[in-house]
Design a protein around this motif. Structure first.
Motif, PDB file in Angstrom:
ATOM      1  N   SER A 144       0.834  -1.201   0.000  1.00  0.00           N
ATOM      2  CA  SER A 144       0.000   0.000   0.000  1.00  0.00           C
ATOM      3  C   SER A 144       0.870   1.252   0.000  1.00  0.00           C
ATOM      4  N   GLU A 145       1.927   1.234   0.790  1.00  0.00           N
ATOM      5  CA  GLU A 145       2.853   2.373   0.826  1.00  0.00           C
ATOM      6  C   GLU A 145       3.497   2.588  -0.541  1.00  0.00           C
ATOM      7  N   ALA A 146       3.885   1.498  -1.188  1.00  0.00           N
ATOM      8  CA  ALA A 146       4.518   1.596  -2.508  1.00  0.00           C
ATOM      9  C   ALA A 146       3.561   2.217  -3.529  1.00  0.00           C
ATOM     10  N   LEU A 147       2.289   1.844  -3.447  1.00  0.00           N
ATOM     11  CA  LEU A 147       1.293   2.405  -4.374  1.00  0.00           C
ATOM     12  C   LEU A 147       1.099   3.897  -4.111  1.00  0.00           C
ATOM     13  N   THR A 148       1.102   4.279  -2.846  1.00  0.00           N
ATOM     14  CA  THR A 148       0.956   5.690  -2.505  1.00  0.00           C
ATOM     15  C   THR A 148       2.120   6.503  -3.058  1.00  0.00           C
ATOM     16  N   HIS A 149       3.323   5.965  -2.941  1.00  0.00           N
ATOM     17  CA  HIS A 149       4.496   6.646  -3.479  1.00  0.00           C
ATOM     18  C   HIS A 149       4.393   6.771  -5.000  1.00  0.00           C
ATOM     19  N   LEU A 150       3.894   5.724  -5.643  1.00  0.00           N
ATOM     20  CA  LEU A 150       3.736   5.750  -7.094  1.00  0.00           C
ATOM     21  C   LEU A 150       2.775   6.857  -7.513  1.00  0.00           C
ATOM     22  N   VAL A 151       1.636   6.937  -6.825  1.00  0.00           N
ATOM     23  CA  VAL A 151       0.643   7.968  -7.150  1.00  0.00           C
ATOM     24  C   VAL A 151       1.207   9.361  -6.920  1.00  0.00           C
ATOM     25  N   CYS A 152       1.888   9.554  -5.791  1.00  0.00           N
ATOM     26  CA  CYS A 152       2.451  10.882  -5.503  1.00  0.00           C
ATOM     27  C   CYS A 152       3.489  11.275  -6.553  1.00  0.00           C
ATOM     28  N   ASP A 153       4.320  10.330  -6.945  1.00  0.00           N
ATOM     29  CA  ASP A 153       5.340  10.631  -7.966  1.00  0.00           C
ATOM     30  C   ASP A 153       4.689  11.072  -9.269  1.00  0.00           C
ATOM     31  N   LYS A 154       3.680  10.329  -9.690  1.00  0.00           N
ATOM     32  CA  LYS A 154       3.013  10.644 -10.952  1.00  0.00           C
ATOM     33  C   LYS A 154       2.179  11.915 -10.853  1.00  0.00           C
ATOM     34  N   MET A 155       1.533  12.112  -9.691  1.00  0.00           N
ATOM     35  CA  MET A 155       0.701  13.308  -9.534  1.00  0.00           C
ATOM     36  C   MET A 155       1.552  14.569  -9.479  1.00  0.00           C
ATOM     37  N   VAL A 156       2.670  14.513  -8.758  1.00  0.00           N
ATOM     38  CA  VAL A 156       3.559  15.670  -8.674  1.00  0.00           C
ATOM     39  C   VAL A 156       4.102  16.011 -10.062  1.00  0.00           C
ATOM     40  N   GLU A 157       4.430  14.985 -10.839  1.00  0.00           N
ATOM     41  CA  GLU A 157       4.913  15.225 -12.205  1.00  0.00           C
ATOM     42  C   GLU A 157       3.846  15.937 -13.041  1.00  0.00           C
ATOM     43  N   PHE A 158       2.603  15.500 -12.895  1.00  0.00           N
ATOM     44  CA  PHE A 158       1.512  16.135 -13.630  1.00  0.00           C
ATOM     45  C   PHE A 158       1.287  17.570 -13.165  1.00  0.00           C
ATOM     46  N   LEU A 159       1.230  17.766 -11.859  1.00  0.00           N
ATOM     47  CA  LEU A 159       0.939  19.091 -11.314  1.00  0.00           C
ATOM     48  C   LEU A 159       2.057  20.095 -11.606  1.00  0.00           C
ATOM     49  N   SER A 160       3.266  19.589 -11.733  1.00  0.00           N
ATOM     50  CA  SER A 160       4.407  20.479 -11.966  1.00  0.00           C
ATOM     51  C   SER A 160       4.323  21.190 -13.310  1.00  0.00           C
ATOM     52  N   SER A 161       3.568  20.607 -14.245  1.00  0.00           N
ATOM     53  CA  SER A 161       3.441  21.228 -15.562  1.00  0.00           C
ATOM     54  C   SER A 161       2.046  21.821 -15.798  1.00  0.00           C
ATOM     55  N   GLU A 162       1.225  21.830 -14.733  1.00  0.00           N
ATOM     56  CA  GLU A 162      -0.143  22.348 -14.823  1.00  0.00           C
ATOM     57  C   GLU A 162      -0.172  23.811 -14.373  1.00  0.00           C
ATOM     58  N   ILE A 163      -1.023  24.613 -15.006  1.00  0.00           N
ATOM     59  CA  ILE A 163      -1.116  26.026 -14.629  1.00  0.00           C
ATOM     60  C   ILE A 163      -2.516  26.431 -14.178  1.00  0.00           C
ATOM     61  N   HIS A 164      -3.535  25.608 -14.482  1.00  0.00           N
ATOM     62  CA  HIS A 164      -4.908  25.956 -14.114  1.00  0.00           C
ATOM     63  C   HIS A 164      -5.110  25.747 -12.614  1.00  0.00           C
ATOM     64  N   GLU A 165      -5.498  26.803 -11.911  1.00  0.00           N
ATOM     65  CA  GLU A 165      -5.581  26.743 -10.454  1.00  0.00           C
ATOM     66  C   GLU A 165      -6.550  25.664  -9.967  1.00  0.00           C
TER      67      GLU A 165
END
Length: 250
Positions: A150-171
């Motif tokens: 479960s911890e590994a899956l959480t880390h996976l989601v955070c890694d992918k979500m942070v990557e997505f959010l880092s290139s997003e500009i819509h508040e």
């Protein structure tokens, strides 16, 4: 009922068929029920998708073997522009994954929904589509995987979500993405390390002048949700950056 031309009341499932559905085994589901549901959704998703979601929630079996296939069905409807279909698809994902305990199946679902978010099923040009895809990723947090997996899956989601959010500009998208990521971070509340991607994004946005207070607040909520007695030291160095930024939010 799954192939009905008319939208049936959900009570047909919730009140009329629970005893029968609890008798369905893997052979019945794989060979009979799943093919029927897929055909019905293909013909008339407006009627059959919600019916399928509630039907899945009444089964007494682990849906992990079918999770990736079901995820593709629900994920396909995230690219539709009808808000009702998107909502039903998200609810269906939540009901389905609540009966998935295999980490491999959930990981495949995570990767699939992030692919949808990034345009694998068609470019998401409407904000509601992107918010729906993000909500589906949040819905996956309701899985039944436990322990280190479960911890590994959480880390996976955070890694992918942070990557997505880092290139997003819509508040609104930034805030909603953080809200969905927080659903995963809560799973670290009792044990587990804070994902390094979460720490790095905290450092990046704490003093960033082009990031709104609301976006920062939504991200800090993720970090707070992930804190526990075993990982608190990871956040110690961040306090000097978070406190001034948080004061501005208040």
């Amino acid at each position: 009922m799954a192939a009905s031309k008319y939208k049936l009341p959900i009570q047909v499932i919730t009140e009329g068929s629970p005893a029968f559905l609890k008798q369905v085994n893997h052979d019945d589901f794989r060979d009979k029920l799943l093919p029927t549901l897929k055909r019905a959704i293909l013909r008339n998703p407006e009627i059959s998708l919600e019916f399928t979601s509630h039907l899945l929630s009444r089964l007494s079996m682990d849906l992990s073997p079918y999770g990736p296939e079901l995820g593709k069905i629900f994920g396909t409807h995230l690219v539709f522009k009808e808000e009702d279909l998107i909502r039903i698809a998200v609810d269906g994902t939540k009901m389905m994954v609540h009966q998935c305990s295999d980490s491999t199946a959930v990981e495949e679902l995570i990767n699939h929904y992030f692919n949808v978010l990034n345009g694998s099923e068609g470019k998401l040009t409407v904000i509601t589509q992107r918010l729906g895809a993000l909500s589906d990723i949040g819905a996956l947090s309701y899985n039944q995987v436990s322990g280190g997996s479960s911890e590994a899956l959480t880390h996976l989601v955070c890694d992918k979500m942070v990557e997505f959010l880092s290139s997003e500009i819509h508040e609104g998208t930034l805030i909603h993405g953080s809200v969905q990521m927080r659903l995963w971070c809560v799973k670290l509340k009792t044990s587990g390390q804070i994902p390094s991607s979460l720490i790095d994004r905290t450092k990046d946005i704490s003093s960033a002048k082009n990031v709104s207070p609301l976006v920062k607040s939504a991200h800090f909520a993720c970090l707070n949700a992930a804190l526990n007695e075993t990982n608190i030291e990871q956040a110690t160095d961040l306090l000097s950056m978070i406190i001034p930024s948080a004061q501005k939010v208040i």
